[in-house]
Design a protein around this motif. Structure first.
Motif, PDB file in Angstrom:
ATOM      1  N   GLU A   1       0.852  -1.206   0.000  1.00 33.49           N
ATOM      2  CA  GLU A   1       0.000   0.000   0.000  1.00 33.49           C
ATOM      3  C   GLU A   1       0.881   1.246   0.000  1.00 33.49           C
ATOM      4  OE1 GLU A   1      -3.270  -2.487   2.630  1.00 33.49           O
ATOM      5  OE2 GLU A   1      -2.229  -0.784   3.527  1.00 33.49           O
ATOM      6  N   ALA A   2       1.393   1.587  -1.178  1.00 35.90           N
ATOM      7  CA  ALA A   2       2.288   2.745  -1.285  1.00 35.90           C
ATOM      8  C   ALA A   2       2.145   3.386  -2.656  1.00 35.90           C
ATOM      9  CB  ALA A   2       3.737   2.304  -1.072  1.00 35.90           C
ATOM     10  N   GLY A   3       2.312   4.698  -2.707  1.00 36.56           N
ATOM     11  CA  GLY A   3       2.158   5.434  -3.970  1.00 36.56           C
ATOM     12  C   GLY A   3       3.354   5.309  -4.899  1.00 36.56           C
ATOM     13  N   THR A   4       4.497   4.911  -4.359  1.00 36.69           N
ATOM     14  CA  THR A   4       5.719   4.740  -5.155  1.00 36.69           C
ATOM     15  C   THR A   4       6.355   3.425  -4.745  1.00 36.69           C
ATOM     16  OG1 THR A   4       6.122   7.122  -5.309  1.00 36.69           O
ATOM     17  CG2 THR A   4       8.035   5.710  -5.534  1.00 36.69           C
ATOM     18  N   VAL A   5       6.645   2.567  -5.714  1.00 35.63           N
ATOM     19  CA  VAL A   5       7.281   1.283  -5.388  1.00 35.63           C
ATOM     20  C   VAL A   5       8.558   1.129  -6.213  1.00 35.63           C
ATOM     21  CG1 VAL A   5       6.969  -1.227  -5.256  1.00 35.63           C
ATOM     22  CG2 VAL A   5       4.989   0.277  -4.989  1.00 35.63           C
ATOM     23  N   PHE A   6       9.630   0.751  -5.549  1.00 37.11           N
ATOM     24  CA  PHE A   6      10.912   0.512  -6.231  1.00 37.11           C
ATOM     25  C   PHE A   6      11.246  -0.977  -6.170  1.00 37.11           C
ATOM     26  CE2 PHE A   6      11.425   4.822  -4.273  1.00 37.11           C
ATOM     27  CZ  PHE A   6      11.492   5.559  -5.444  1.00 37.11           C
ATOM     28  N   VAL A   7      11.628  -1.540  -7.312  1.00 34.24           N
ATOM     29  CA  VAL A   7      12.069  -2.938  -7.348  1.00 34.24           C
ATOM     30  C   VAL A   7      13.547  -2.952  -7.749  1.00 34.24           C
ATOM     31  CG1 VAL A   7      11.746  -5.207  -8.418  1.00 34.24           C
ATOM     32  CG2 VAL A   7       9.754  -3.724  -7.982  1.00 34.24           C
ATOM     33  N   ASN A   8      14.369  -3.531  -6.884  1.00 36.00           N
ATOM     34  CA  ASN A   8      15.827  -3.607  -7.097  1.00 36.00           C
ATOM     35  C   ASN A   8      16.480  -2.240  -7.321  1.00 36.00           C
ATOM     36  OD1 ASN A   8      15.818  -6.344  -6.703  1.00 36.00           O
ATOM     37  ND2 ASN A   8      15.441  -6.799  -8.855  1.00 36.00           N
ATOM     38  N   THR A   9      15.890  -1.225  -6.756  1.00 40.78           N
ATOM     39  CA  THR A   9      16.474   0.119  -6.724  1.00 40.78           C
ATOM     40  C   THR A   9      15.777   0.866  -5.592  1.00 40.78           C
ATOM     41  OG1 THR A   9      17.012   2.074  -8.025  1.00 40.78           O
ATOM     42  CG2 THR A   9      14.843   1.112  -8.419  1.00 40.78           C
ATOM     43  N   TYR A  10      16.225   2.087  -5.320  1.00 44.79           N
ATOM     44  CA  TYR A  10      15.515   2.909  -4.324  1.00 44.79           C
ATOM     45  C   TYR A  10      15.791   4.385  -4.618  1.00 44.79           C
ATOM     46  CZ  TYR A  10      12.738   3.613  -0.211  1.00 44.79           C
ATOM     47  OH  TYR A  10      11.694   3.973   0.602  1.00 44.79           O
ATOM     48  N   ASN A  11      14.903   5.256  -4.199  1.00 45.72           N
ATOM     49  CA  ASN A  11      15.075   6.719  -4.379  1.00 45.72           C
ATOM     50  C   ASN A  11      15.103   7.146  -5.838  1.00 45.72           C
ATOM     51  OD1 ASN A  11      15.153   7.778  -1.797  1.00 45.72           O
ATOM     52  ND2 ASN A  11      17.364   7.579  -1.585  1.00 45.72           N
ATOM     53  N   LYS A  12      14.665   6.266  -6.748  1.00 40.63           N
ATOM     54  CA  LYS A  12      14.789   6.603  -8.168  1.00 40.63           C
ATOM     55  C   LYS A  12      13.551   7.395  -8.606  1.00 40.63           C
ATOM     56  CE  LYS A  12      16.837   6.205 -12.226  1.00 40.63           C
ATOM     57  NZ  LYS A  12      16.829   7.655 -12.424  1.00 40.63           N
ATOM     58  N   THR A  13      13.560   8.688  -8.291  1.00 41.78           N
ATOM     59  CA  THR A  13      12.445   9.543  -8.717  1.00 41.78           C
ATOM     60  C   THR A  13      12.848  10.260 -10.002  1.00 41.78           C
ATOM     61  OG1 THR A  13      13.301  11.297  -7.314  1.00 41.78           O
ATOM     62  CG2 THR A  13      11.553   9.949  -6.397  1.00 41.78           C
ATOM     63  N   ASP A  14      11.853  10.709 -10.744  1.00 35.60           N
ATOM     64  CA  ASP A  14      12.129  11.410 -12.002  1.00 35.60           C
ATOM     65  C   ASP A  14      11.014  12.435 -12.228  1.00 35.60           C
ATOM     66  OD1 ASP A  14      13.838  10.999 -14.731  1.00 35.60           O
ATOM     67  OD2 ASP A  14      11.794  11.661 -15.171  1.00 35.60           O
ATOM     68  N   VAL A  15      11.376  13.534 -12.871  1.00 37.92           N
ATOM     69  CA  VAL A  15      10.375  14.606 -13.058  1.00 37.92           C
ATOM     70  C   VAL A  15       9.162  14.151 -13.863  1.00 37.92           C
ATOM     71  CG1 VAL A  15      12.003  16.505 -12.828  1.00 37.92           C
ATOM     72  CG2 VAL A  15      11.616  15.528 -15.081  1.00 37.92           C
ATOM     73  N   ALA A  16       9.335  13.104 -14.688  1.00 38.63           N
ATOM     74  CA  ALA A  16       8.221  12.651 -15.524  1.00 38.63           C
ATOM     75  C   ALA A  16       7.350  11.599 -14.829  1.00 38.63           C
ATOM     76  CB  ALA A  16       8.759  12.082 -16.841  1.00 38.63           C
ATOM     77  N   ALA A  17       7.787  11.114 -13.657  1.00 35.06           N
ATOM     78  CA  ALA A  17       7.063  10.031 -12.976  1.00 35.06           C
ATOM     79  C   ALA A  17       6.277  10.587 -11.788  1.00 35.06           C
ATOM     80  CB  ALA A  17       8.064   8.981 -12.504  1.00 35.06           C
ATOM     81  N   PRO A  18       4.955  10.308 -11.716  1.00 34.68           N
ATOM     82  CA  PRO A  18       4.149  10.876 -10.635  1.00 34.68           C
ATOM     83  C   PRO A  18       4.602  10.399  -9.264  1.00 34.68           C
ATOM     84  CG  PRO A  18       2.917   9.182 -11.813  1.00 34.68           C
ATOM     85  CD  PRO A  18       4.176   9.409 -12.581  1.00 34.68           C
TER      86      PRO A  18
END
Ligand code: TAP
Length: 517
Positions: A469-486
């Protein structure tokens, strides 16, 4: 016309509009820094109506950098009025959406040209290490302005087939329109980036804005205001008023002329903003709030990578990161090995002056926050968690806290439930044969901002991603945010999204028009 003028100005940077302000000049980081310390209202730097000021403290040595003007409720009214006039009657109400993009791109170019100054200022004001400030705090801010500049002329409605009233016909279409005056209230962990995430989407949609930075980190927002004048933004479109949450934040949340408020900060204040919106004019609200994000590491992971990523997950920006991995669950069969490696690597973290390029861990943002982290660790020890590294203030001047690791964390402990917002890793073990059990433990929180999983098993990764139950999920990575990704949370971690196309809709309303012929 206006666009031509802007394009012309952008080709002749020597003719950048200049602005006058009471500011501070300092020599630091091999730079001559000059920045404003006044409120920015209606295109001008002005003193606050009350004459009160805020102290800006450098967390690296607790010295006073400068004082900035502290807005009062009267200044909120003036700024909202300026934003309202700009929206309804000013140049902003007349220019085409594509011209908005020209202005935003020009602002991004100016931010790029001044990125060393912005990063230095951010580092001094927030304690972020300079290299990170340059890449993330400022770098991602510039990308955000460019990304949303590209959206300005792509905000489209649709035509909708409806049941027409025979023998007549109908044409039904939608138009996406800005709200008008938007208020933005932001925290202190990524001061310019939080400003940019919200303001770029807000302006791309055609709104005007009044922003309150966190009272402890107002400096890059004011330097940004100066650049917005140089970029040619018309007066009143951008207003920046440092002040306290109790006075300025609340006044914005209650203001009858503010039609939308975008907020990033704690869940408690998020509740208060939603209440103020309900009690005033039902302004639209979007909230990015706290988190206690689980990171689950299975024994079939790439161990080196998961150690590195979980350290980044917790210690990035000295833990002052909303999606920080607040709990690290490690499968029991690799638990001891994981702990040993993570402690070994954590000992290598270089703590020190954030402007020193070899340093990777700077001071905590402000004193009250540092004191909270100390109390948090004391509570964890009382609850029976095992401190294996750090856990205390560094023996040196400045607000430094050691990167900290607790193991044997059990689900009932405070450290397993409450957000630290600091460099504190909380490790628990789990039984790898029971996905249901670890998912239940990971989901057993009112927060739902982010989550991560490390495994080579694709079925398990997909199952985890579906059920967490999370708005952002990372698989085999972490903190990988991007301006194009909500980006934004579930449950009490928030309402709505920043970044990506989704963020635009937070700042747009939809009009539906039906014509009969
Ligand atoms: P808050 O205390 O919530 O402060 C955030 C902003 O709200 C500040 O500008 C603050 O002003 C203002 N504020 C305080 N009380 C207010 C009120 N009653 N009405 C309106 N505005 C008010 O949070 P913080 O301690 O600065 O930041 C840490 C928290 O923010 C953490 O819980 C963290 O998880 C969360 N956070 C979340 C995200 C995302 S993206 N979800 C990102 C960063 C931080 P002052 O400056 O006067 O305090």
């Amino acid at each position: 016309d206006f666009c031509q003028e802007v394009i012309l100005t952008s080709r002749q940077s020597s003719s950048e509009k200049s602005c006058v302000y009471d500011g501070v000049d300092i020599q630091v980081n091999n730079l001559e820094l000059r920045f404003p310390t006044q409120l920015f209202i209606n295109g001008k730097f002005v003193n606050s109506a009350s004459g009160q000021t805020l102290d800006c403290i450098n967390p690296a040595d607790e010295s006073l950098i400068c004082q900035v003007q502290c807005a009062s409720e009267a200044d909120v009214d003036t700024a909202v009025e300026a934003a309202s006039t700009a929206f309804n009657k000013g140049e902003w109400s007349k220019i085409s959406s594509r011209d908005r993009g020209v202005l935003m791109n020009r602002l991004a170019d100016l931010m790029e040209a001044h990125k060393e100054e912005l990063a230095t200022l951010e580092s001094m004001d927030s304690g972020a290490v300079y290299t990170l400030a340059l890449k993330t705090h400022i770098g991602m801010s510039i990308e955000t302005w460019r990304y949303f500049a590209g959206w300005t002329d792509k905000i489209q409605g649709s035509t909708i087939p409806i049941s027409h009233a025979r023998p007549n016909h109908n044409l039904t279409y939608t138009v996406k329109e800005p709200f008008g005056v938007c208020a933005l209230v932001i925290p202190w962990n990524y001061p310019l980036m939080m400003l940019s995430w919200k303001m770029a989407a807000c302006l791309a949609a055609g709104n005007t804005v009044v922003l309150k930075p966190a009272e402890v980190t107002p400096l890059t927002a004011l330097k940004f205001a100066e650049l917005s004048v140089k970029a040619g933004f018309p007066p009143g479109v951008i207003n920046i008023i440092p002040g306290t949450g109790k006075e300025v934040g609340e006044a914005l949340a209650k203001h009858p002329k503010v039609r939308k408020i975008g907020f990033t900060g704690s869940t408690a204040v998020g509740h208060s903003i939603l209440r103020s919106a309900a009690d005033s004019n039902l302004k639209k609200v979007s909230l990015e709030l706290g988190g206690k994000s689980p990171l689950v590491i299975f024994s079939d992971c790439d161990l080196e990578k998961s150690v590195k990523m979980s350290m980044g997950g917790v210690f990035f920006n000295k833990g002052e990161n909303c999606i920080a991995a607040g709990r690290v669950f490690v499968e029991s069969s690799i638990y001891d090995q994981f702990v040993q490696k993570v402690v070994e690597e954590t000992k290598k973290i270089v703590i020190g002056d954030p402007l020193d390029r070899s340093v990777s861990h700077g001071p905590q943002n402000h004193k009250k926050h540092l004191e909270k982290l100390i109390a948090y660790c004391d509570q964890a020890k009382r609850d029976g968690a095992k401190l294996v590294h750090g856990g205390k203030r560094c023996d040196r001047p400045g607000l430094f806290f050691e990167p900290t690791i607790f193991t044997d964390v059990e689900d009932h402990m405070t450290i397993a439930k409450e957000e630290a917002f600091g460099p504190i890793m909380a490790i628990s073990s789990f039984d790898g044969s029971n996905l249901d059990s670890v998912l239940q433990r990971a989901n057993d929180t009112e927060y739902g901002l982010a989550a991560g999983v490390f495994t080579q098993n694709i079925n398990r990764a997909l199952e985890f991603s579906r059920r967490i139950e999370a708005g952002t999920v990372f698989v085999n990575t972490y903190n990988k945010t991007d301006v194009a990704a909500p980006f934004g949370g579930y449950k009490r971690s928030g309402i709505g999204k920043d970044l990506g196309e989704e963020a635009l809709s937070e700042y747009l309303k939809v009009k539906c028009v039906t014509i009969e012929y």
